[in-house]
Design a protein around this motif. Structure first.
Motif, PDB file in Angstrom:
ATOM      1  N   ARG A  97       0.287 -14.785   0.336  1.00  0.00           N
ATOM      2  CA  ARG A  97      -1.078 -14.601  -0.173  1.00  0.00           C
ATOM      3  C   ARG A  97      -1.354 -13.132  -0.469  1.00  0.00           C
ATOM      4  NH1 ARG A  97      -5.774 -16.730   3.656  1.00  0.00           N
ATOM      5  NH2 ARG A  97      -4.749 -18.707   3.120  1.00  0.00           N
ATOM      6  N   ALA A  98      -0.966 -12.238   0.440  1.00  0.00           N
ATOM      7  CA  ALA A  98      -1.196 -10.812   0.230  1.00  0.00           C
ATOM      8  C   ALA A  98      -0.382 -10.291  -0.952  1.00  0.00           C
ATOM      9  CB  ALA A  98      -0.841 -10.037   1.499  1.00  0.00           C
ATOM     10  N   ALA A  99       0.840 -10.801  -1.120  1.00  0.00           N
ATOM     11  CA  ALA A  99       1.688 -10.379  -2.234  1.00  0.00           C
ATOM     12  C   ALA A  99       1.058 -10.776  -3.561  1.00  0.00           C
ATOM     13  CB  ALA A  99       3.073 -10.996  -2.100  1.00  0.00           C
ATOM     14  N   ALA A 100       0.513 -11.993  -3.623  1.00  0.00           N
ATOM     15  CA  ALA A 100      -0.131 -12.449  -4.856  1.00  0.00           C
ATOM     16  C   ALA A 100      -1.345 -11.582  -5.186  1.00  0.00           C
ATOM     17  CB  ALA A 100      -0.533 -13.909  -4.716  1.00  0.00           C
ATOM     18  N   GLU A 101      -2.112 -11.227  -4.178  1.00  0.00           N
ATOM     19  CA  GLU A 101      -3.291 -10.386  -4.386  1.00  0.00           C
ATOM     20  C   GLU A 101      -2.901  -8.987  -4.846  1.00  0.00           C
ATOM     21  OE1 GLU A 101      -5.347 -10.492  -0.687  1.00  0.00           O
ATOM     22  OE2 GLU A 101      -6.115 -12.535  -0.967  1.00  0.00           O
ATOM     23  N   ALA A 102      -1.778  -8.469  -4.339  1.00  0.00           N
ATOM     24  CA  ALA A 102      -1.344  -7.111  -4.682  1.00  0.00           C
ATOM     25  C   ALA A 102      -0.484  -7.072  -5.936  1.00  0.00           C
ATOM     26  CB  ALA A 102      -0.582  -6.501  -3.507  1.00  0.00           C
ATOM     27  N   GLY A 103      -0.073  -8.230  -6.437  1.00  0.00           N
ATOM     28  CA  GLY A 103       0.767  -8.277  -7.638  1.00  0.00           C
ATOM     29  C   GLY A 103       2.180  -7.779  -7.401  1.00  0.00           C
ATOM     30  N   VAL A 104       2.741  -8.068  -6.201  1.00  0.00           N
ATOM     31  CA  VAL A 104       4.112  -7.651  -5.905  1.00  0.00           C
ATOM     32  C   VAL A 104       4.998  -8.882  -5.764  1.00  0.00           C
ATOM     33  CG1 VAL A 104       3.322  -5.552  -4.755  1.00  0.00           C
ATOM     34  CG2 VAL A 104       3.736  -7.597  -3.400  1.00  0.00           C
ATOM     35  N   GLU A 105       6.295  -8.678  -5.920  1.00  0.00           N
ATOM     36  CA  GLU A 105       7.253  -9.782  -5.812  1.00  0.00           C
ATOM     37  C   GLU A 105       7.578 -10.062  -4.341  1.00  0.00           C
ATOM     38  OE1 GLU A 105      10.803  -9.123  -8.033  1.00  0.00           O
ATOM     39  OE2 GLU A 105       9.743  -8.242  -9.742  1.00  0.00           O
ATOM     40  N   VAL A 106       7.779 -11.361  -4.040  1.00  0.00           N
ATOM     41  CA  VAL A 106       8.201 -11.753  -2.702  1.00  0.00           C
ATOM     42  C   VAL A 106       9.419 -12.651  -2.810  1.00  0.00           C
ATOM     43  CG1 VAL A 106       7.649 -13.226  -0.742  1.00  0.00           C
ATOM     44  CG2 VAL A 106       6.008 -11.540  -1.479  1.00  0.00           C
ATOM     45  N   GLU A 107      10.440 -12.322  -2.025  1.00  0.00           N
ATOM     46  CA  GLU A 107      11.624 -13.166  -1.916  1.00  0.00           C
ATOM     47  C   GLU A 107      11.711 -13.675  -0.487  1.00  0.00           C
ATOM     48  OE1 GLU A 107      16.530 -12.892  -1.977  1.00  0.00           O
ATOM     49  OE2 GLU A 107      15.306 -11.090  -2.291  1.00  0.00           O
ATOM     50  N   ARG A 119      24.485  -6.529  -1.366  1.00  0.00           N
ATOM     51  CA  ARG A 119      23.955  -6.648  -2.721  1.00  0.00           C
ATOM     52  C   ARG A 119      24.070  -5.307  -3.455  1.00  0.00           C
ATOM     53  NH1 ARG A 119      18.075  -9.706  -2.219  1.00  0.00           N
ATOM     54  NH2 ARG A 119      18.738 -11.547  -0.990  1.00  0.00           N
ATOM     55  N   SER A 120      23.989  -5.377  -4.759  1.00  0.00           N
ATOM     56  CA  SER A 120      23.898  -4.141  -5.536  1.00  0.00           C
ATOM     57  C   SER A 120      22.525  -3.518  -5.297  1.00  0.00           C
ATOM     58  CB  SER A 120      24.063  -4.434  -7.027  1.00  0.00           C
ATOM     59  OG  SER A 120      22.963  -5.179  -7.507  1.00  0.00           O
ATOM     60  N   VAL A 121      22.410  -2.234  -5.538  1.00  0.00           N
ATOM     61  CA  VAL A 121      21.144  -1.530  -5.307  1.00  0.00           C
ATOM     62  C   VAL A 121      20.018  -2.176  -6.097  1.00  0.00           C
ATOM     63  CG1 VAL A 121      19.934   0.662  -5.581  1.00  0.00           C
ATOM     64  CG2 VAL A 121      22.292   0.637  -4.746  1.00  0.00           C
ATOM     65  N   ALA A 122      20.299  -2.589  -7.319  1.00  0.00           N
ATOM     66  CA  ALA A 122      19.277  -3.181  -8.179  1.00  0.00           C
ATOM     67  C   ALA A 122      18.788  -4.524  -7.652  1.00  0.00           C
ATOM     68  CB  ALA A 122      19.815  -3.341  -9.597  1.00  0.00           C
ATOM     69  N   GLU A 123      19.628  -5.223  -6.881  1.00  0.00           N
ATOM     70  CA  GLU A 123      19.262  -6.555  -6.396  1.00  0.00           C
ATOM     71  C   GLU A 123      18.609  -6.533  -5.014  1.00  0.00           C
ATOM     72  OE1 GLU A 123      23.123  -8.347  -6.548  1.00  0.00           O
ATOM     73  OE2 GLU A 123      22.682  -9.377  -8.447  1.00  0.00           O
ATOM     74  N   ARG A 124      18.578  -5.380  -4.394  1.00  0.00           N
ATOM     75  CA  ARG A 124      18.005  -5.293  -3.063  1.00  0.00           C
ATOM     76  C   ARG A 124      16.474  -5.208  -3.116  1.00  0.00           C
ATOM     77  NH1 ARG A 124      21.845  -0.346  -0.943  1.00  0.00           N
ATOM     78  NH2 ARG A 124      23.800  -1.541  -0.690  1.00  0.00           N
ATOM     79  N   PRO A 125      15.782  -5.757  -2.096  1.00  0.00           N
ATOM     80  CA  PRO A 125      14.342  -5.493  -1.992  1.00  0.00           C
ATOM     81  C   PRO A 125      14.119  -4.042  -1.601  1.00  0.00           C
ATOM     82  CG  PRO A 125      15.123  -6.628  -0.034  1.00  0.00           C
ATOM     83  CD  PRO A 125      16.301  -6.574  -0.995  1.00  0.00           C
ATOM     84  N   ASP A 126      12.916  -3.540  -1.841  1.00  0.00           N
ATOM     85  CA  ASP A 126      12.623  -2.174  -1.385  1.00  0.00           C
ATOM     86  C   ASP A 126      11.825  -2.184  -0.078  1.00  0.00           C
ATOM     87  OD1 ASP A 126      10.119  -2.928  -2.299  1.00  0.00           O
ATOM     88  OD2 ASP A 126      10.031  -1.473  -3.926  1.00  0.00           O
ATOM     89  N   GLY A 131       0.793  -1.222   0.000  1.00  0.00           N
ATOM     90  CA  GLY A 131       0.000   0.000   0.000  1.00  0.00           C
ATOM     91  C   GLY A 131       0.822   1.267   0.000  1.00  0.00           C
ATOM     92  N   ILE A 132       2.077   1.196   0.470  1.00  0.00           N
ATOM     93  CA  ILE A 132       2.943   2.393   0.436  1.00  0.00           C
ATOM     94  C   ILE A 132       3.857   2.358  -0.794  1.00  0.00           C
ATOM     95  CG2 ILE A 132       2.850   2.718   2.928  1.00  0.00           C
ATOM     96  CD1 ILE A 132       5.681   1.521   3.108  1.00  0.00           C
ATOM     97  N   GLY A 133       3.523   1.468  -1.730  1.00  0.00           N
ATOM     98  CA  GLY A 133       4.211   1.481  -3.017  1.00  0.00           C
ATOM     99  C   GLY A 133       5.406   0.568  -3.161  1.00  0.00           C
ATOM    100  N   ARG A 134       5.633  -0.342  -2.222  1.00  0.00           N
ATOM    101  CA  ARG A 134       6.781  -1.243  -2.332  1.00  0.00           C
ATOM    102  C   ARG A 134       6.419  -2.443  -3.209  1.00  0.00           C
ATOM    103  NH1 ARG A 134      10.754   1.533   0.737  1.00  0.00           N
ATOM    104  NH2 ARG A 134       9.584   3.421   1.232  1.00  0.00           N
ATOM    105  N   ARG A 135       7.330  -2.780  -4.125  1.00  0.00           N
ATOM    106  CA  ARG A 135       7.013  -3.813  -5.134  1.00  0.00           C
ATOM    107  C   ARG A 135       7.906  -5.037  -5.037  1.00  0.00           C
ATOM    108  NH1 ARG A 135       2.424  -2.449  -5.641  1.00  0.00           N
ATOM    109  NH2 ARG A 135       2.204  -3.752  -7.526  1.00  0.00           N
ATOM    110  N   ARG A 136       9.038  -4.949  -4.324  1.00  0.00           N
ATOM    111  CA  ARG A 136       9.940  -6.094  -4.166  1.00  0.00           C
ATOM    112  C   ARG A 136      10.166  -6.303  -2.673  1.00  0.00           C
ATOM    113  NH1 ARG A 136      12.696  -2.654  -7.041  1.00  0.00           N
ATOM    114  NH2 ARG A 136      14.483  -2.685  -5.611  1.00  0.00           N
ATOM    115  N   ILE A 137       9.463  -7.265  -2.118  1.00  0.00           N
ATOM    116  CA  ILE A 137       9.418  -7.430  -0.665  1.00  0.00           C
ATOM    117  C   ILE A 137      10.160  -8.701  -0.259  1.00  0.00           C
ATOM    118  CG2 ILE A 137       7.924  -7.728   1.346  1.00  0.00           C
ATOM    119  CD1 ILE A 137       5.751  -6.206  -0.239  1.00  0.00           C
ATOM    120  N   GLY A 138      11.135  -8.548   0.611  1.00  0.00           N
ATOM    121  CA  GLY A 138      11.811  -9.701   1.188  1.00  0.00           C
ATOM    122  C   GLY A 138      11.109 -10.118   2.475  1.00  0.00           C
ATOM    123  N   VAL A 139      10.806 -11.391   2.608  1.00  0.00           N
ATOM    124  CA  VAL A 139      10.218 -11.914   3.841  1.00  0.00           C
ATOM    125  C   VAL A 139      11.295 -12.725   4.553  1.00  0.00           C
ATOM    126  CG1 VAL A 139       8.386 -13.298   4.882  1.00  0.00           C
ATOM    127  CG2 VAL A 139       7.926 -12.008   2.787  1.00  0.00           C
TER     128      VAL A 139
END
Length: 335
Positions: free
Chosen positions: A203-213, A235-242, A176-184
């Motif tokens: 389950r919430a990630a699938a519903e929101a259409g965001v990536e989960v690692e 990690r490089s900035v590009a490889e980090r979750p947000d 909801g705050i705009g994060r699209r690559r979430i590490g759990v």
């Protein structure tokens, strides 16, 4: 009385010139003893320093005033709050609580269960590793009630939190705050609580259409969280979750420490963090931590109430009480 020997009821009876039965009545049913004899017994008790052998009395009656409580990790403040709730409710009922930590180890959990049963505990409140189901049922079958905490049960009462909903709440907030690559960040997926929190997050990630690692930590501790955080920093900035969701606050605190060291990653600007449990320390970290809160003290009080219900009515239907967690938002997710 000779030094080094405990004073017995026989000693009190001899000093008061009454029978042992009269001494027992003064201790347990003083209303049936004449005032004169009661006064003599009470005076003898005071002069001799007699201390009632309550353990022996409880064994005879088959009922103790002591409750056993076993938690998974005494180093986690969540369990400190949980036991605090048990103790507060026990004090109000004139009971005592003896608590122990299994350290997430089935063998130690078995040891505590056996010891509490052998000591004729009034009942046992258990946050279980999940590997002692048969022993729990055997203990119940022999007459000692066991109430599970953080886990549902068929054979007895239990208190838990909807951890699937908790995982959903955390990831839904991050999406909801705009994060699209979430590490759990997880550890000990064999524990029901951890598995459910991860399932809810996915389950919430699938519903929101965001990536989960899913990122595996060595343990559910601050140090393990710091190690994972350092690996993310490397990690490089590009490889980090947000954003990261940690399945308990101890992991989240460690991750936050790693990010804050030398100001390598800004929280929440570069990576937002959500923890779980809302321990007291969560609000005073270097960046106050957003966390999924569960009512630890209320859970402890409720567990003891369910135990007392089982004792009062052995044939009454067992109850399961489930609490719904809530999000406490702080600076670690406020942009």
């Amino acid at each position: 009385m000779a030094s080094g020997r405990l004073v017995s009821m026989k000693d009190v009876a001899a000093a008061a010139r009454v029978s042992v039965g009269t001494v027992s009545n003064v201790l347990n049913r003083p209303d049936v003893v004449s005032p004169d004899r009661r006064e003599r017994v009470e005076q003898a008790i005071a002069e001799l320093g007699y201390v009632r052998n309550d353990a022996a009395r409880q064994l005879k009656l088959g009922r103790s005033r002591t409750v056993g409580a076993v938690v998974l990790d005494s180093g986690n403040p969540f369990y400190t709050q949980l036991v605090g709730g048990i103790e507060a409710a026990a004090e109000a009922s004139g009971l005592a609580v003896i608590s122990g930590s299994s350290g997430n180890r089935e063998r130690r959990e078995r040891l505590y269960l056996q010891l509490f049963e052998e000591q004729r505990a009034r009942g046992i409140l258990l946050a279980s590793t999940g590997g002692t189901t048969e022993l729990i049922e055997a203990i119940r079958g022999r007459g000692t009630p066991v109430v599970l905490v953080e886990r549902e049960t068929e054979g007895g009462s239990s208190v838990s939190v909807d951890d699937v909903a908790g995982g959903e709440i955390a990831v839904r907030h991050l999406a909801g705050i705009g994060r699209r690559r979430i590490g759990v960040i997880v550890s000990r997926q064999d524990l029901r609580q951890v598995a459910d929190r991860l399932r809810g997050a996915q389950r919430a990630a699938a519903e929101a259409g965001v990536e989960v690692e899913v990122i595996e930590a060595e343990d559910l501790t601050v140090l393990a969280g710091r190690t994972v955080g350092e690996a993310i920093v490397a990690r490089s900035v590009a490889e980090r979750p947000d954003a990261v969701f940690c399945v308990n606050d101890l992991l989240a605190v460690g991750v936050l420490q790693a990010f804050a060291f030398r100001h390598q990653i800004a929280v929440p600007e570069q990576i937002a963090i959500v923890g779980y449990d809302d321990i007291a320390f969560a609000r005073s970290t270097v960046v106050p931590l957003t966390s999924v809160s569960q009512p630890a003290e209320l859970m402890g009080r409720t567990a003891l109430a369910l135990l007392e219900e089982e004792i009062a009515e052995a044939d009454a239907p067992r109850r399961h009480v489930s609490f719904r967690p809530s999000l406490v938002e702080r600076e670690s997710t406020r942009g």
